[in-house]
Enzyme design. Structure first.
Site, PDB file in Angstrom:
ATOM      1  N   LYS A  74     -12.800  -0.909   7.186  1.00  0.00           N
ATOM      2  CA  LYS A  74     -12.157  -1.929   8.012  1.00  0.00           C
ATOM      3  C   LYS A  74     -12.534  -1.775   9.489  1.00  0.00           C
ATOM      4  O   LYS A  74     -12.959  -2.726  10.128  1.00  0.00           O
ATOM      5  CB  LYS A  74     -10.648  -1.885   7.826  1.00  0.00           C
ATOM      6  CG  LYS A  74     -10.239  -2.103   6.368  1.00  0.00           C
ATOM      7  CD  LYS A  74      -8.746  -1.987   6.162  1.00  0.00           C
ATOM      8  CE  LYS A  74      -8.371  -1.963   4.690  1.00  0.00           C
ATOM      9  NZ  LYS A  74      -8.736  -3.182   3.971  1.00  0.00           N
TER      10      LYS A  74
ATOM     11  N   ASP B 110      -1.369   7.111   6.159  1.00  0.00           N
ATOM     12  CA  ASP B 110      -2.499   6.285   5.725  1.00  0.00           C
ATOM     13  C   ASP B 110      -2.784   5.315   6.869  1.00  0.00           C
ATOM     14  O   ASP B 110      -2.009   4.403   7.129  1.00  0.00           O
ATOM     15  CB  ASP B 110      -2.130   5.536   4.446  1.00  0.00           C
ATOM     16  CG  ASP B 110      -3.214   4.543   4.011  1.00  0.00           C
ATOM     17  OD1 ASP B 110      -4.265   4.472   4.662  1.00  0.00           O
ATOM     18  OD2 ASP B 110      -2.976   3.835   3.012  1.00  0.00           O
TER      19      ASP B 110
ATOM     20  N   TRP C  58       0.815  -1.209   0.000  1.00  0.00           N
ATOM     21  CA  TRP C  58       0.000   0.000   0.000  1.00  0.00           C
ATOM     22  C   TRP C  58       0.854   1.267   0.000  1.00  0.00           C
ATOM     23  O   TRP C  58       0.509   2.238  -0.671  1.00  0.00           O
ATOM     24  CB  TRP C  58      -0.987  -0.032   1.162  1.00  0.00           C
ATOM     25  CG  TRP C  58      -1.943  -1.169   1.007  1.00  0.00           C
ATOM     26  CD1 TRP C  58      -2.033  -2.289   1.772  1.00  0.00           C
ATOM     27  CD2 TRP C  58      -2.906  -1.343  -0.044  1.00  0.00           C
ATOM     28  NE1 TRP C  58      -2.991  -3.143   1.278  1.00  0.00           N
ATOM     29  CE2 TRP C  58      -3.547  -2.584   0.167  1.00  0.00           C
ATOM     30  CE3 TRP C  58      -3.288  -0.557  -1.134  1.00  0.00           C
ATOM     31  CZ2 TRP C  58      -4.550  -3.052  -0.677  1.00  0.00           C
ATOM     32  CZ3 TRP C  58      -4.284  -1.029  -1.979  1.00  0.00           C
ATOM     33  CH2 TRP C  58      -4.910  -2.259  -1.743  1.00  0.00           C
TER      34      TRP C  58
END
Length: 361
Positions: free
Chosen positions: A196, A172, A102
């Site tokens: 999530k 992030d 990511w």
């Protein structure tokens, strides 16, 4: 309903209490006679949800009045582009910590906007551990430092952060926001997809320090401009109304369950249970992440035989365990144990793991 244990990496499971509340209000929100799916984003009912959600998030993370909370569309992947579009100006460099898939995607997007540099990387370790933040090499023209706090695919997570002083630190936190306590004041901008720990897909949360907004160029599209969204109270365009509503319910659920510190204690107990099952298996199960970088959100592990892993997944599905197959880039097995996953569900999984080892080990 058949009993299902949801260990998906995202979109993830939601608490049953939240789902029941959604069910109750899906046809009639707060006596309006309208569904949350059809209510106007200009209505006083939605504006109340929007404002309350901002305040709840600030309270739970102990965020000062120096910050704005935004609810945007596009998920974290859009933020990979928005961050450099807003802050990576000519003559400056975006310094990135490369910790896995990511963070790599964030770097790839930034390269399309301007100059980047790698401040720290664990690529040589196959991203099985997090890079050392204490020895970052920052370019002298660094505009900001960007890191990914939890890498869902490798199952690695930063255990602590560093203070970058006058250089803005951007994170992030899509896969671990509100799963543990941290000092938000060290960060100039935090973004997180909600699917999530905070709700369903379709909304991304951005927490941005107000002085950062002064750095935003006026020459980028308004829809990609943090200052425009902040000045509009996240109502510049039609927001993801249902997504924000669900975030609101999740924030209340976290508050009503003791807040972030209580959630953190519960998450640690769940992670400890799974990792001890792996470590005490005598090598039958193998943890894939470096022990010093293990994630409390995504537990990655394998079995010595590919055939046994296939058998494990087949039997797990028969017993109602969902989402245990590892990401296609990493393979093997993964149990994602976000906030809504209960200790009892983790115990059911470790009991199954122990039984599987007993029969095939």
């Amino acid at each position: 309903m058949n009993q299902v244990f949801n260990f998906n990496a995202g979109p993830a499971g939601l608490p049953s209490e939240v789902m029941l509340e959604v069910q109750e209000e899906i046809l009639d929100l707060q006596g309006t006679g309208l569904s949350i799916l059809e209510i106007s984003h200009r209505s006083k009912e939605y504006e109340a949800i929007n404002d309350e959600s901002q305040q709840l998030l600030k309270q739970l993370l102990q965020i000062s009045s120096e910050y704005e909370v935004l609810f945007l569309q596009g998920g974290a992947s859009t933020q990979f582009a928005m961050v450099p579009m807003n802050f990576l100006t000519a003559g400056r460099v975006g310094s990135y910590v490369h910790s896995g898939t990511w963070s790599g995607k964030a770097i790839a997007e930034a390269l399309k906007i301007g100059e980047t540099a790698i401040a720290a990387s664990s690529e040589e370790d196959q991203f099985k551990k997090m890079p050392d933040l204490q020895h970052m090499k920052l370019h002298p023209k660094t505009a900001y430092v960007h890191l990914t706090t939890n890498e869902t695919i490798a199952g690695t997570q930063f255990q602590s952060f560093t203070n970058t002083g006058e250089i803005p630190l951007i994170a992030d936190m899509s896969s671990d926001i509100l799963s543990r306590s941290f000092d938000a004041s060290n960060f100039s901008l935090i973004y997180a997809g909600a699917q999530k720990n905070l709700g369903a897909s379709g909304v991304v949360i951005v927490i941005v320090k107000r002085d950062m907004l002064n750095r935003v160029s006026a020459h980028i599209p308004d829809i990609m401009n943090y200052r425009v969204h902040a000045n509009s109270g996240s109502l510049y365009n039609t927001p993801p109304v249902f997504g924000v509503y669900l975030v609101n319910l999740m924030l209340k659920w976290i508050r009503n369950n003791g807040g972030v510190k209580a959630i953190e204690r519960r998450n640690q107990l769940k992670a400890d249970l799974l990792y001890s099952t792996i470590d005490e298996s005598g090598g039958f199960y193998m943890g894939l992440a470096d022990p010093q970088s293990r994630s409390t959100m995504n537990v990655t592990f394998g079995i010595s035989s590919d055939d046994l892993e296939k058998k494990f997944l087949q039997e797990a599905a028969q017993h109602g365990f969902v989402g245990l197959k590892g990401h296609r880039d990493a393979g093997h097995l993964r149990a994602s144990i976000y906030n809504a996953v209960t200790f009892e569900q983790c115990k059911a999984l470790t009991d199954f793991m122990a039984d599987f080892q007993k029969r095939f080990g």
